[in-house]
Design a protein around this motif. Structure first.
Motif, mmCIF file in Angstrom:
data_model
loop_
_atom_site.group_PDB
_atom_site.id
_atom_site.type_symbol
_atom_site.label_atom_id
_atom_site.label_comp_id
_atom_site.label_asym_id
_atom_site.label_seq_id
_atom_site.Cartn_x
_atom_site.Cartn_y
_atom_site.Cartn_z
ATOM 1 N N GLU A 1 -16.176 -19.571 -3.094
ATOM 2 C CA GLU A 1 -14.831 -19.028 -3.270
ATOM 3 C C GLU A 1 -14.727 -17.687 -2.550
ATOM 4 N N ASP A 2 -13.497 -17.278 -2.236
ATOM 5 C CA ASP A 2 -13.288 -15.953 -1.669
ATOM 6 C C ASP A 2 -13.702 -14.895 -2.693
ATOM 7 N N VAL A 3 -14.307 -13.805 -2.215
ATOM 8 C CA VAL A 3 -14.753 -12.722 -3.089
ATOM 9 C C VAL A 3 -14.372 -11.391 -2.452
ATOM 10 N N GLU A 4 -13.717 -10.527 -3.225
ATOM 11 C CA GLU A 4 -13.413 -9.162 -2.795
ATOM 12 C C GLU A 4 -14.575 -8.266 -3.212
ATOM 13 N N LEU A 5 -15.073 -7.470 -2.290
ATOM 14 C CA LEU A 5 -16.153 -6.533 -2.582
ATOM 15 C C LEU A 5 -15.573 -5.128 -2.697
ATOM 16 N N LEU B 1 -25.107 -17.018 8.390
ATOM 17 C CA LEU B 1 -25.470 -18.402 8.701
ATOM 18 C C LEU B 1 -24.240 -19.286 8.882
ATOM 19 N N GLU B 2 -23.212 -19.067 8.060
ATOM 20 C CA GLU B 2 -21.970 -19.846 8.123
ATOM 21 C C GLU B 2 -20.823 -18.979 7.647
ATOM 22 N N GLY B 3 -19.615 -19.279 8.125
ATOM 23 C CA GLY B 3 -18.418 -18.649 7.596
ATOM 24 C C GLY B 3 -18.124 -17.280 8.162
ATOM 25 N N ARG B 4 -17.414 -16.502 7.339
ATOM 26 C CA ARG B 4 -16.880 -15.206 7.792
ATOM 27 C C ARG B 4 -16.939 -14.186 6.663
ATOM 28 N N ILE B 5 -17.237 -12.942 7.035
ATOM 29 C CA ILE B 5 -17.195 -11.810 6.120
ATOM 30 C C ILE B 5 -16.545 -10.641 6.851
ATOM 31 N N ASP B 6 -15.603 -9.965 6.182
ATOM 32 C CA ASP B 6 -15.015 -8.734 6.697
ATOM 33 C C ASP B 6 -15.671 -7.586 5.950
ATOM 34 N N SER C 1 -17.190 -1.822 1.704
ATOM 35 C CA SER C 1 -16.381 -2.767 0.943
ATOM 36 C C SER C 1 -16.102 -3.948 1.854
ATOM 37 N N GLY C 2 -15.436 -4.970 1.324
ATOM 38 C CA GLY C 2 -15.125 -6.092 2.195
ATOM 39 C C GLY C 2 -14.578 -7.290 1.481
ATOM 40 N N LYS C 3 -14.516 -8.369 2.232
ATOM 41 C CA LYS C 3 -14.075 -9.660 1.711
ATOM 42 C C LYS C 3 -14.986 -10.740 2.271
ATOM 43 N N ILE C 4 -15.488 -11.568 1.364
ATOM 44 C CA ILE C 4 -16.294 -12.725 1.733
ATOM 45 C C ILE C 4 -15.402 -13.952 1.566
ATOM 46 N N TYR C 5 -15.393 -14.823 2.550
ATOM 47 C CA TYR C 5 -14.535 -16.003 2.516
ATOM 48 C C TYR C 5 -15.321 -17.232 2.064
#
Length: 76
Positions: free
Chosen positions: A5-9, A22-27, A52-56
């Motif tokens: 799931e998306d996660v806000e850091l 390895l896979e996907g996207r992180i801001d 801080s960031g967002k994990i998708y």
């Protein structure tokens, strides 16, 4: 680490951290610099630097923390 799931850091700081996506996207916003990391990218967060960031959803990485006490050994 894997995320389904998306996660806000929220902004925080800790010992040094290195990651390989390895896979996907992180801001990530590391210090004042915002960057997007995708498969094959590497990132480094120096000790004590606020980030801080967002994990998708679908993201996975290999993460190394320069902090021996961060996780306790698992018993089998």
């Amino acid at each position: 680490m894997e995320f389904s799931e998306d996660v806000e850091l929220p902004e925080h700081a800790h010992e040094g951290q290195w990651g390989i996506v390895l896979e996907g996207r992180i801001d990530l916003t590391i210090g004042q610099i915002k960057q997007t990391f995708i498969k094959g990218d590497r990132y480094f967060i120096p000790e004590g630097v606020h980030h801080s960031g967002k994990i998708y959803a679908g993201y996975s990485d290999i993460t190394y923390f320069d902090q021996k006490s961060r996780y306790k050994p698992k018993e089998c």
